[in-house]
Enzyme design. Structure first.
Site: not given
Length: 622
Positions: A310, A339-341
């Protein structure tokens, strides 16, 4: 509420383990500057295909003739939009995952044939278990009730009842109960000893005031069938207050049996998108429900693993989108870590009740949402949080420059910093993102309130809005204004070491990288030294001297754990890269700060933060 400046002060005052000067730079200028790839328990990057990670389509063999089952129309997992388009599934068994769509030219005939088969099944049950007169009177009774409903005539006095008589065989009674409810969803049946009594379903009538008769009848048919892993979807709806009323009705009447979720339809760009309400049985209801006479033998739940890529997307938004496309709910997905954006991330996931074939079919649709799925394959079970070895990072640091009043070559400072942390490691703090990056409330404040059993305070802290105007903060602002918790919910898009002694220290028995510190909980030991005193002082400061780290109202226990003081990055490498669209000016060891960036790659163990490692390298807070 004012900005939590105390949090910033505490984080900015954290110490360093190394004494180099460091340098300045910018991270996460764009998602592609921060790439995170999970490392699985076998030490493999999850974005790499292996022999095990090969997608294979298995040919479905026909069942032997002696086991062939009569096709049966299944409307329980189809939304009303799909029904109106006549895209109805046919089922050859009990598992939804074995179903396929009929060719378009055959759909109308399939529906017609299926309905006729369903009616024939009801006739067979009623014909075999009821005499002709009772069957006739049942149809007349049902017609009278329906006629009064349609004429809006209110029933005065007790609800009229109709007896089907006594049925001595238990299995026959169960079959007849189901047949009546499926044929007449506006009726209910109750048992009195061996007698079956039929009454109007007043809850169905109440629901008919909120939704169409077709939806209400479909919902009660679904509810009676109790088919495992099935779901029911109401028509799409743009009216938020109306959706809230439907949620409230279902949860109030049947909340112990089912759960409801709202999902936006696949038009994310709309200012006022259509939203559908999906109902699904709670798992406990299925684990303990009695098996009916004609229920199929239990089948093993299908699990499909894949790697999710993503870009610049919240993980829970990505999961919500996948759930809509696959016709499941977000809790069917499991993963090893968050997980980070603002990054490009690769992580392992497993989805329940979805075949590899179904997952493969939505690949192209996901690309519009900046998502991709790789390494699709069948597995035996879900993932657990923490079920990973670590993460690999590829990070670009831009806008490089020296610390203030530092005249040393920038190249030299970068080399010195990276080699220092490579050899000595970094203090293994939790990164600030662990506590939330909001300006007003951080998660440690909420946790503290919970541990002190200050539940009202915890809820209000949790629902304190930030200044941004995203859906979550709009919901929080609504709660701040109304204290309406249910309405707010409807607006939301859910090793230990040895205690080191003085003798151990004098004998250099343990190295610093072996030392751990407790993460608070009921099952840990505190050091019996000054560090232990610091823990007690902090607990006392926050009013937790006698805290048992158990929260009975939430049935939540906090056992605690141990966290190593120091960690090292593994497989660290770096290089200076030129920005492609700018002419580079070089003068020996001099770096033109405006044209050169640093690409640094390394692996970290699970629960370690790249930002904390970079903080140690650069001597710079983010």
């Amino acid at each position: 509420m004012e900005e939590d400046t105390d949090f910033r002060i505490r984080f900015n005052s954290l110490c360093f383990i190394t004494d180099h000067v460091g340098f300045h730079g910018t991270i996460k200028s764009s998602p592609s500057d921060f790439v995170v790839i999970e490392i699985d328990e076998q030490g493999q990057l999850v974005n790499k295909a292996s022999d095990e990670h090969v997608y294979k389509v298995h040919k479905v063999l026909p069942e032997p003739n002696n086991l062939a089952k009569k096709p049966k129309l299944d409307l329980q997992n189809v939304s009303f939009e799909e029904r109106s388009n006549q895209e109805v599934k046919t089922s050859a068994g009990c598992s939804d995952d074995d179903q396929n769509y009929e060719p378009a030219s055959e759909k109308a005939d399939t529906i017609k044939d299926g309905i006729l088969r369903g009616e024939k099944e009801h006739l067979d049950v009623f014909g075999s278990l009821l005499d002709e007169k009772t069957n006739e009177l049942l149809n007349q009774y049902a017609g009278d009730i329906k006629e009064k409903w349609n004429s809006k005539t209110e029933l005065i006095g007790p609800s009229p009842e109709f007896s089907l008589g006594r049925i001595l065989d238990k299995n026959q009674r169960a079959t007849l109960h189901s047949a009546v409810r499926q044929k007449f969803p506006f009726l209910i049946t109750v048992g009195k000893n061996s007698e079956i009594v039929v009454k109007p379903n007043l809850e169905c009538k109440e629901l008919c005031h909120l939704v169409s008769e077709e939806e209400a009848f479909g919902f009660f048919k679904y509810l009676d069938a109790r088919k495992e892993n099935s779901k029911f979807t109401f028509k799409s709806d743009t009216d938020k207050e109306h959706r809230k009323a439907v949620h409230h009705f279902v949860n109030k009447k049947f909340g112990n049996l089912v759960e409801t979720k709202s999902f936006p339809e696949l038009n994310y760009g709309a200012d006022n998108p259509n939203v559908v309400i999906t109902v699904r049985f709670r798992e406990k209801a299925h684990k303990h429900k009695k098996r009916s006479l004609h229920e199929c033998p239990e089948r093993k739940v299908i699990h499909t693993a894949f790697t999710l890529r993503k870009e610049n997307l919240e993980m829970f938004e990505a999961v919500g989108f996948l759930a809509i496309k696959l016709g499941v709910i977000p809790s069917d997905f499991s993963y090893a870590g968050l997980k980070d954006k603002k990054a490009i991330t690769y992580q392992a996931m497993v989805v329940r009740k979805v075949t590899p074939e179904r997952l493969k079919n939505i690949e192209k649709e996901l690309e519009k949402k900046r998502m991709n799925i790789l390494n699709i394959r069948s597995v035996d079970d879900s993932l657990r949080l923490g079920q990973l070895k670590g993460n690999h990072f590829d990070i670009v640091i831009r806008n490089l420059k020296n610390q203030i009043n530092d005249s040393t070559s920038l190249r030299e400072r970068i080399l010195e910093a990276i080699e220092n942390v490579k050899n000595k490691g970094f203090v293994n703090y939790y990164g600030p993102q662990r506590f939330g990056m909001g300006r007003k409330v951080h998660t440690d404040q909420i946790g503290l309130a919970l541990l002190k059993s200050e539940m009202v305070k915890a809820v209000k802290l949790f629902l304190t809005p930030e200044d941004s105007d995203d859906p979550v903060n709009r919901a929080k602002k609504y709660f701040l204004q109304t204290d309406d918790a249910k309405g707010t919910l409807s607006l939301m898009p859910e090793f230990k070491v040895h205690l080191v002694t003085e003798e151990d220290e004098s004998a250099n028995t343990y190295a610093i990288h072996q030392v751990v510190l407790p993460v608070l909980g009921y099952n840990i030991q505190y050091p019996k030294n000054k560090v232990g005193q610091w823990y007690q002082e902090v607990l006392s400061r926050d009013g937790l001297q006698t805290c048992r780290f158990k929260i009975p109202p939430l049935k939540l226990n906090v056992p605690g754990c141990y966290r190593k003081i120091l960690k090292h990055p593994h497989n660290l490498s770096y290089q200076l890269i030129e920005d492609a669209d700018i002419d580079v000016k070089k003068d020996g060891s001099h770096i033109d700060e405006a044209t050169v960036s640093l690409l640094i790659s390394f692996d970290l163990d699970a629960s370690c933060y790249a930002t904390v490692c970079l903080r140690e390298i650069m001597k710079h807070d983010f």
